[in-house]
Design a protein around this motif. Structure first.
Motif, mmCIF file in Angstrom:
data_model
loop_
_atom_site.group_PDB
_atom_site.id
_atom_site.type_symbol
_atom_site.label_atom_id
_atom_site.label_comp_id
_atom_site.label_asym_id
_atom_site.label_seq_id
_atom_site.Cartn_x
_atom_site.Cartn_y
_atom_site.Cartn_z
ATOM 1 N N LEU A 115 5.252 10.534 13.223
ATOM 2 C CA LEU A 115 5.174 11.790 13.985
ATOM 3 C C LEU A 115 4.878 12.957 13.048
ATOM 4 O O LEU A 115 4.082 13.848 13.354
ATOM 5 N N THR A 145 1.585 15.340 13.183
ATOM 6 C CA THR A 145 1.738 16.798 13.333
ATOM 7 C C THR A 145 1.006 17.522 12.212
ATOM 8 O O THR A 145 0.284 18.499 12.441
ATOM 9 N N LYS A 146 1.199 17.010 10.982
ATOM 10 C CA LYS A 146 0.540 17.642 9.824
ATOM 11 C C LYS A 146 -0.981 17.550 9.964
ATOM 12 O O LYS A 146 -1.696 18.518 9.721
ATOM 13 N N SER A 174 -2.783 17.212 12.730
ATOM 14 C CA SER A 174 -3.317 18.056 13.807
ATOM 15 C C SER A 174 -3.301 19.518 13.401
ATOM 16 O O SER A 174 -4.201 20.278 13.780
ATOM 17 N N MET A 175 -2.332 19.919 12.553
ATOM 18 C CA MET A 175 -2.313 21.313 12.087
ATOM 19 C C MET A 175 -3.500 21.591 11.179
ATOM 20 O O MET A 175 -4.128 22.634 11.273
ATOM 21 N N LEU A 208 -3.824 14.128 19.023
ATOM 22 C CA LEU A 208 -2.854 14.621 20.011
ATOM 23 C C LEU A 208 -2.736 13.601 21.165
ATOM 24 O O LEU A 208 -1.719 13.448 21.764
#
Lengths: 154, 108
Positions: free
Chosen positions: A10, A14-15, A17-18, B108
């Protein structure tokens, strides 16, 4: 108290997608602009002024020998010169229009030179008028081609 | 990471090639137009001179004006080249942008 553990997967998602979001925002603001925006009004003004130039010279060529005096055509010369100055002024105040300014400046200089020759000698022969008209159409052509090329810019 | 760099690079190159190929016809047409027009003017000047409708001095001045005409035409070619470069650069950036959007969608 037991601390919460974030799953490595996760965290990586997250990293990632940032990073991608940041890259996307940079790309969104990065459009290359090397030339000015196209103006349909300016193209119409150029076409019209080139037509006025052609009309002036064709009228002089068509006129009888005793009706080629400068005074008979001075208004038309001034009207065209005003249009050329207007086109030059607009382009001098346009971002990234250096090439167009160069072409219009040359046109302006040569139009004034041919006009002044007519004024100084009062009449021009048909041969001279034909040659001047051919040259002026050649000076107008790059100005029109430049504006038309801007309509192809993306 | 769901961004295939090699594929993205191949797509960018294809986009640039496509733009340059399309825009080359604008450069070619403009250049051909200028050259044809120049040929016509030189022939006209010669015929006017030979018919004695213009003086030798006037003929030489008009020939000298061809330099100014050429300078103006070169400015036009330079501008068209910049349009080509702009289109190619923005096509490449659009491909990159789409690739990143796709990658974000995947993550995503």
């Amino acid at each position: 108290m037991k601390s919460r553990q974030v799953s490595p997967r996760l965290f990586l998602a997250t990293k990632t997608s940032m990073v991608l979001l940041f890259l996307l925002s940079v790309l969104n603001s990065c459009q290359v602009h090397l030339v000015p925006s196209y103006s349909a009004d300016l193209e119409a003004q150029i076409v019209n002024a080139a037509k006025m130039t052609d009309k002036l010279y064709l009228e002089m060529i068509d006129a009888p020998a005793d009706k080629k005096n400068y005074a008979l055509y001075s208004d038309q010369y001034i009207a065209i010169e005003t249009e050329i100055h207007s086109i030059l002024l607009i382009n001098q105040n346009r971002d990234k229009a250096k090439d167009i300014v160069n072409s219009v400046t040359i046109l302006s200089k040569k139009f004034a030179e041919y006009k002044d020759d007519h004024k100084k000698r009062d009449t021009l022969s048909n041969g001279e008028l034909i040659a001047y008209n051919a040259d002026l159409q050649a000076f107008w052509a790059p100005v029109l081609v430049e504006e038309q090329a801007l309509s192809k810019a993306r | 990471m769901s961004l295939d760099i090699n594929q993205v690079f191949a797509d960018v190159v294809a986009a640039i090639k496509g733009e340059v190929k399309d825009d080359w016809s604008i450069v070619k047409d403009a250049t051909n137009g200028f050259l044809l027009s120049k040929q016509g003017r030189i022939e006209l000047l010669i015929s006017l001179r030979m018919a004695d409708e213009i003086s030798d001095e006037f003929f030489k001045k008009r020939l000298a004006d061809e330099k100014d005409i050429l300078q103006s035409e070169l400015s036009a070619i330079a501008l068209i080249s910049k349009v080509t470069a702009q289109n190619a650069a923005n096509a490449a950036l659009n491909v990159l942008q789409k690739a990143v959007e796709t990658a974000i969608g995947t993550v995503l």
